[in-house]
Write a protein that holds these residues in place. Structure first.
Motif, PDB file in Angstrom:
ATOM      1  N   UNK A   1     -19.004  -0.531  -3.049  1.00 31.64           N
ATOM      2  CA  UNK A   1     -18.931  -0.359  -4.494  1.00 31.64           C
ATOM      3  C   UNK A   1     -17.743  -1.114  -5.087  1.00 31.64           C
ATOM      4  N   UNK A   2     -17.762  -1.242  -6.385  1.00 30.93           N
ATOM      5  CA  UNK A   2     -16.706  -1.954  -7.100  1.00 30.93           C
ATOM      6  C   UNK A   2     -15.610  -0.960  -7.494  1.00 30.93           C
ATOM      7  N   UNK A   3     -14.683  -0.717  -6.558  1.00 28.10           N
ATOM      8  CA  UNK A   3     -13.566   0.195  -6.822  1.00 28.10           C
ATOM      9  C   UNK A   3     -12.396  -0.633  -7.342  1.00 28.10           C
ATOM     10  N   UNK A   4     -11.814  -0.197  -8.432  1.00 28.01           N
ATOM     11  CA  UNK A   4     -10.793  -0.986  -9.108  1.00 28.01           C
ATOM     12  C   UNK A   4      -9.398  -0.673  -8.590  1.00 28.01           C
ATOM     13  N   UNK A   5      -8.644  -1.741  -8.290  1.00 33.87           N
ATOM     14  CA  UNK A   5      -7.199  -1.652  -8.103  1.00 33.87           C
ATOM     15  C   UNK A   5      -6.752  -0.946  -6.831  1.00 33.87           C
ATOM     16  N   UNK A   6      -5.524  -0.437  -6.898  1.00 35.97           N
ATOM     17  CA  UNK A   6      -4.920   0.258  -5.770  1.00 35.97           C
ATOM     18  C   UNK A   6      -4.094   1.412  -6.311  1.00 35.97           C
ATOM     19  N   UNK A   7      -3.619   2.248  -5.399  1.00 36.83           N
ATOM     20  CA  UNK A   7      -2.763   3.380  -5.763  1.00 36.83           C
ATOM     21  C   UNK A   7      -1.483   3.263  -4.952  1.00 36.83           C
ATOM     22  N   UNK A   8      -0.445   2.760  -5.590  1.00 37.06           N
ATOM     23  CA  UNK A   8       0.821   2.577  -4.879  1.00 37.06           C
ATOM     24  C   UNK A   8       0.718   1.628  -3.710  1.00 37.06           C
ATOM     25  N   UNK A   9      -0.203   0.675  -3.785  1.00 39.40           N
ATOM     26  CA  UNK A   9      -0.402  -0.273  -2.691  1.00 39.40           C
ATOM     27  C   UNK A   9      -1.460   0.151  -1.697  1.00 39.40           C
ATOM     28  N   UNK A  10      -2.045   1.338  -1.873  1.00 37.12           N
ATOM     29  CA  UNK A  10      -3.122   1.811  -0.998  1.00 37.12           C
ATOM     30  C   UNK A  10      -4.457   1.608  -1.705  1.00 37.12           C
ATOM     31  N   UNK A  11      -5.393   0.971  -1.017  1.00 39.26           N
ATOM     32  CA  UNK A  11      -6.715   0.709  -1.578  1.00 39.26           C
ATOM     33  C   UNK A  11      -7.766   1.544  -0.842  1.00 39.26           C
ATOM     34  N   UNK A  12      -9.013   1.483  -1.350  1.00 41.75           N
ATOM     35  CA  UNK A  12     -10.088   2.199  -0.652  1.00 41.75           C
ATOM     36  C   UNK A  12     -10.380   1.567   0.698  1.00 41.75           C
ATOM     37  N   UNK A  13      -9.994   0.317   0.911  1.00 42.09           N
ATOM     38  CA  UNK A  13     -10.146  -0.293   2.232  1.00 42.09           C
ATOM     39  C   UNK A  13      -9.150   0.300   3.231  1.00 42.09           C
ATOM     40  N   UNK A  14      -7.928   0.589   2.778  1.00 47.04           N
ATOM     41  CA  UNK A  14      -6.979   1.296   3.642  1.00 47.04           C
ATOM     42  C   UNK A  14      -7.515   2.683   3.988  1.00 47.04           C
ATOM     43  N   UNK A  15      -8.115   3.344   2.999  1.00 43.72           N
ATOM     44  CA  UNK A  15      -8.712   4.656   3.245  1.00 43.72           C
ATOM     45  C   UNK A  15      -9.800   4.544   4.307  1.00 43.72           C
ATOM     46  N   UNK A  16     -10.629   3.525   4.213  1.00 37.47           N
ATOM     47  CA  UNK A  16     -11.677   3.315   5.221  1.00 37.47           C
ATOM     48  C   UNK A  16     -11.082   3.193   6.614  1.00 37.47           C
ATOM     49  N   UNK A  17     -10.000   2.436   6.765  1.00 44.31           N
ATOM     50  CA  UNK A  17      -9.391   2.250   8.082  1.00 44.31           C
ATOM     51  C   UNK A  17      -8.739   3.539   8.588  1.00 44.31           C
ATOM     52  N   UNK A  18      -8.171   4.328   7.688  1.00 42.54           N
ATOM     53  CA  UNK A  18      -7.630   5.632   8.062  1.00 42.54           C
ATOM     54  C   UNK A  18      -8.742   6.519   8.616  1.00 42.54           C
TER      55      UNK A  18
END
Length: 201
Positions: free
Chosen positions: A129-146
């Motif tokens: 999906x088209x998720x916008x931006x990051x949160x303090x340098x954390x993105x949904x891709x970082x969440x996926x890897x976590x």
């Protein structure tokens, strides 16, 4: 990596690499919260949310190469948390095994379904999906890897769906809280039986 033997569904896991050093302490039958310390403010906020909404006792102390980016720190924390969960679950006898939760956060709605099957699989819909931006340098891709590290090393099957929402902060936080609440149900001991027709997980 070092580990301690499970005692009353508890575990302490340490992972040390050239990029990170992480210690996770986990107790499945306690809800004593210990503020996480990873050096990344938003990730600490998410780990705190994970502990509070799962009602598990979780302590995370970590350092990593944040001068590069948070990927290694976040992924390795997921790996270590998964190892701690697997250790604390032991043979998984008597657990509910499955959990599911919907969590809204303003315009965002996340759904997480977990199976503590001993088999690792992550289906992560926000990736497409088209998720916008990051949160303090954390993105949904970082969440996926976590979550990928957590599933692979915890023997967890996890499906994450994003039903509404695009802003990264709300997407990440709603997903973490949904995973936490699903996990809370799945780890609960609800019988004396092995939750599998195979007789083991």
């Amino acid at each position: 990596m070092s580990r301690t033997a499970p005692d009353s569904r508890t575990a302490t896991m340490t992972r040390k690499t050239a990029e990170t050093e992480i210690t996770v302490r986990l107790a499945l039958d306690s809800s004593v919260y210990d503020a996480p310390h990873t050096g990344h403010g938003f990730f600490d906020h998410m780990l705190d949310a994970l502990a509070r909404h799962s009602r598990l006792s979780l302590s995370v102390t970590a350092t990593g190469d944040l001068h590069i980016e948070p990927h290694h720190l976040i992924e390795d924390t997921g790996i270590t948390l998964g190892q701690a969960l697997s250790q604390a679950l032991g043979d998984r006898k008597g657990i509910e095994r499955y959990g599911s939760a919907f969590v809204p956060m303003d315009e965002t709605l996340a759904h997480a379904v977990v199976d503590l099957s001993g088999r690792a699989h992550l289906a992560f819909e926000p990736e497409a999906l088209d998720v916008w931006g990051d949160a303090g340098g954390m993105t949904h891709y970082h969440l996926r890897e976590f979550l990928r590290g957590f599933c692979n090393h915890g023997g967890v099957t996890l499906h994450v769906r994003l039903l509404a929402g695009r802003e990264a902060h709300h997407v990440i936080e709603a997903v973490i809280k949904a995973v936490a609440r699903a996990l809370r149900d799945a780890v609960a001991v609800t019988s004396a039986e092995m939750p599998s027709t195979k007789g083991s997980l």
